[in-house]
Scaffold this active site. Structure first.
Site, mmCIF file in Angstrom:
data_model
loop_
_atom_site.group_PDB
_atom_site.id
_atom_site.type_symbol
_atom_site.label_atom_id
_atom_site.label_comp_id
_atom_site.label_asym_id
_atom_site.label_seq_id
_atom_site.Cartn_x
_atom_site.Cartn_y
_atom_site.Cartn_z
ATOM 1 N N ASN A 231 0.094 -14.087 -9.300
ATOM 2 C CA ASN A 231 -0.662 -15.373 -8.381
ATOM 3 C C ASN A 231 -1.800 -14.682 -7.685
ATOM 4 O O ASN A 231 -1.412 -13.546 -6.946
ATOM 5 C CB ASN A 231 0.576 -16.064 -7.433
ATOM 6 C CG ASN A 231 1.567 -16.606 -8.244
ATOM 7 O OD1 ASN A 231 1.329 -17.247 -9.194
ATOM 8 N ND2 ASN A 231 2.723 -16.800 -7.362
ATOM 9 N N GLN B 82 4.136 -10.425 -10.216
ATOM 10 C CA GLN B 82 5.818 -10.508 -10.034
ATOM 11 C C GLN B 82 6.174 -10.573 -11.499
ATOM 12 O O GLN B 82 5.699 -10.985 -12.512
ATOM 13 C CB GLN B 82 6.088 -11.494 -9.437
ATOM 14 C CG GLN B 82 5.709 -11.552 -8.098
ATOM 15 C CD GLN B 82 6.267 -12.601 -7.038
ATOM 16 O OE1 GLN B 82 7.357 -12.877 -6.826
ATOM 17 N NE2 GLN B 82 5.391 -13.443 -6.738
ATOM 18 N N CYS C 140 0.987 -1.244 -0.135
ATOM 19 C CA CYS C 140 0.097 -0.024 0.095
ATOM 20 C C CYS C 140 0.854 1.172 -0.022
ATOM 21 O O CYS C 140 2.079 1.327 0.429
ATOM 22 C CB CYS C 140 -0.973 -0.077 1.239
ATOM 23 S SG CYS C 140 -2.215 -1.377 1.079
ATOM 24 N N HIS D 113 -2.686 -7.756 -1.446
ATOM 25 C CA HIS D 113 -2.713 -6.396 -2.277
ATOM 26 C C HIS D 113 -2.746 -7.118 -3.815
ATOM 27 O O HIS D 113 -1.888 -7.753 -4.140
ATOM 28 C CB HIS D 113 -1.542 -5.634 -1.910
ATOM 29 C CG HIS D 113 -1.735 -4.144 -2.422
ATOM 30 N ND1 HIS D 113 -1.878 -3.083 -1.842
ATOM 31 C CD2 HIS D 113 -1.452 -3.620 -3.982
ATOM 32 C CE1 HIS D 113 -2.152 -2.014 -2.527
ATOM 33 N NE2 HIS D 113 -1.678 -2.252 -3.864
ATOM 34 N N HIS E 125 -1.181 -7.405 -7.028
ATOM 35 C CA HIS E 125 0.027 -7.551 -7.444
ATOM 36 C C HIS E 125 0.509 -8.723 -8.335
ATOM 37 O O HIS E 125 -0.183 -9.682 -8.123
ATOM 38 C CB HIS E 125 1.124 -7.262 -6.365
ATOM 39 C CG HIS E 125 1.430 -8.478 -5.594
ATOM 40 N ND1 HIS E 125 0.273 -8.863 -4.728
ATOM 41 C CD2 HIS E 125 2.566 -9.224 -5.326
ATOM 42 C CE1 HIS E 125 0.888 -9.855 -4.180
ATOM 43 N NE2 HIS E 125 2.231 -10.164 -4.604
#
Length: 348
Positions: free
Chosen positions: A156, A171, A73, A167, A169
């Site tokens: 994922n 990779q 965040c 959160h 996101h």
């Protein structure tokens, strides 16, 4: 798009991607972090011919923190996070607990939005397009590193998948080798080319799916989404650009413009597969790009593979003896039935 690169307190790179050209990104990371000293080791398996990354430092990574302590965040109200700014559009930074580090590649975290409670499916088309720009830019940068052989952008989603941060996101892994899955695709494509007198395997797969039609989920002018004939997972969708390209860098503007429309619709259908009142569908979304120096990389087809390990409400597809021990998948959901269900749950 505006790109701003800066450094975190421990020396790791942080990059902001903004939709507005006048965005100012001058917030400083004020955390008392020591310099990063992580490293991983690549070990070769002589029996299987593949590689394993050994990264013992990851045992101490952040694990399911409460929402008010989320490190992804923005930094607000006196709480400092991995993102020094009080808000952001898309942010990418070097992973603090990387699986690959030093001379063995690089791992980055891609934060899709500053909204902790959102998901990729909640993004607007403009926001999703900005994420696509970030993926493309990072692919361009990482392929220039001397030890990188393949760039893998992925997401994922869901605790069932093993996600430790809620959160929204993804990779990016920059591997110092070509991954086994990609090597198998390249070998299959090479064998197909020799067997058919020069035909492209990826082109033929997409053409065959379009001709059959029973596993098509969604079609656009520049993209097509289908459940593959030999799907490994209960619900699995492959998304291909109609014009074959080897990587994200080679997508033309028409394909870039249409991608958010189709991808967001597919993701939203995934959340409706199991009916009203069910929790969000866990999934993995994986971009497959041609290796940096593959001999026939132009013959490789960029595509995104999206799949879930949930096979029915409350039940998961576990990789048990046959899958884990012998890499032979057993799918409980016929691909044609999965495609039909994904067509049924289309947006109104």
């Amino acid at each position: 798009m505006k790109k701003t690169s800066t450094r975190l307190a421990d020396g790791r790179e942080l990059i902001y991607y903004d939709s507005r050209d006048d965005a100012v990104r001058d917030a400083v990371d004020r955390r008392p972090l020591p310099q990063v000293t992580t490293a991983s080791e690549i070990r070769h398996d002589r029996l299987l011919g593949d590689s394993v990354a050994v990264a013992s430092h990851r045992q101490g990574r952040t694990y399911h923190p409460p929402a008010d302590e989320c490190p992804l965040c923005p930094s607000r109200d006196g709480r400092l996070s991995e993102i020094p700014a009080a808000d952001y559009d898309v942010a990418v930074f070097e992973n603090r607990f990387p699986s690959l580090a030093g001379s063995t590649g690089r791992c980055e975290v891609v934060c899709f939005t500053s909204d902790h409670h959102a998901s990729f499916a909640d993004l607007t088309e403009e926001q999703a397009a900005l994420v696509l720009e970030a993926w493309t830019d990072r692919t361009a940068e990482l392929t220039q590193l001397p030890d990188v052989e393949q760039v893998f952008c992925f997401e994922n989603r869901g605790a069932e998948i093993g996600v430790t941060l809620g959160h929204p996101h993804g990779q990016i892994y920059a591997y110092p080798f070509v991954t086994p899955r990609t090597e198998r695709m390249l070998a299959s494509a090479d064998a197909h080319r020799k067997r058919t007198g020069g035909r492209n395997l990826f082109d033929d797969v997409v053409a065959d799916e379009l001709a059959d039609g029973s596993r098509i989920v969604l079609e656009g002018e520049h993209w097509v989404a289908f459940v593959p004939y030999a799907a490994h997972w209960p619900y699995e969708v492959h998304l291909y650009p109609r014009r074959r390209v080897p990587d994200l860098l080679a997508l033309d503007e028409d394909a870039r413009t249409e991608f958010p429309q189709l991808y967001l619709e597919v993701l939203r259908r995934f959340d409706r597969i199991f009916g009203e009142g069910e929790p969000p569908t866990p999934y993995i979304a994986a971009w497959h790009q041609a290796p940096v120096r593959a001999p026939h990389r132009a013959d490789f087809a960029l595509h995104l593979e999206l799949f879930t390990i949930r096979r029915t409400p409350g039940k998961l597809k576990f990789l048990a003896g046959s899958e884990s021990g012998m890499n032979v998948f057993i799918n409980d959901v016929p691909p044609e039935a999965a495609a039909q269900r994904l067509r049924e749950v289309a947006s109104a």
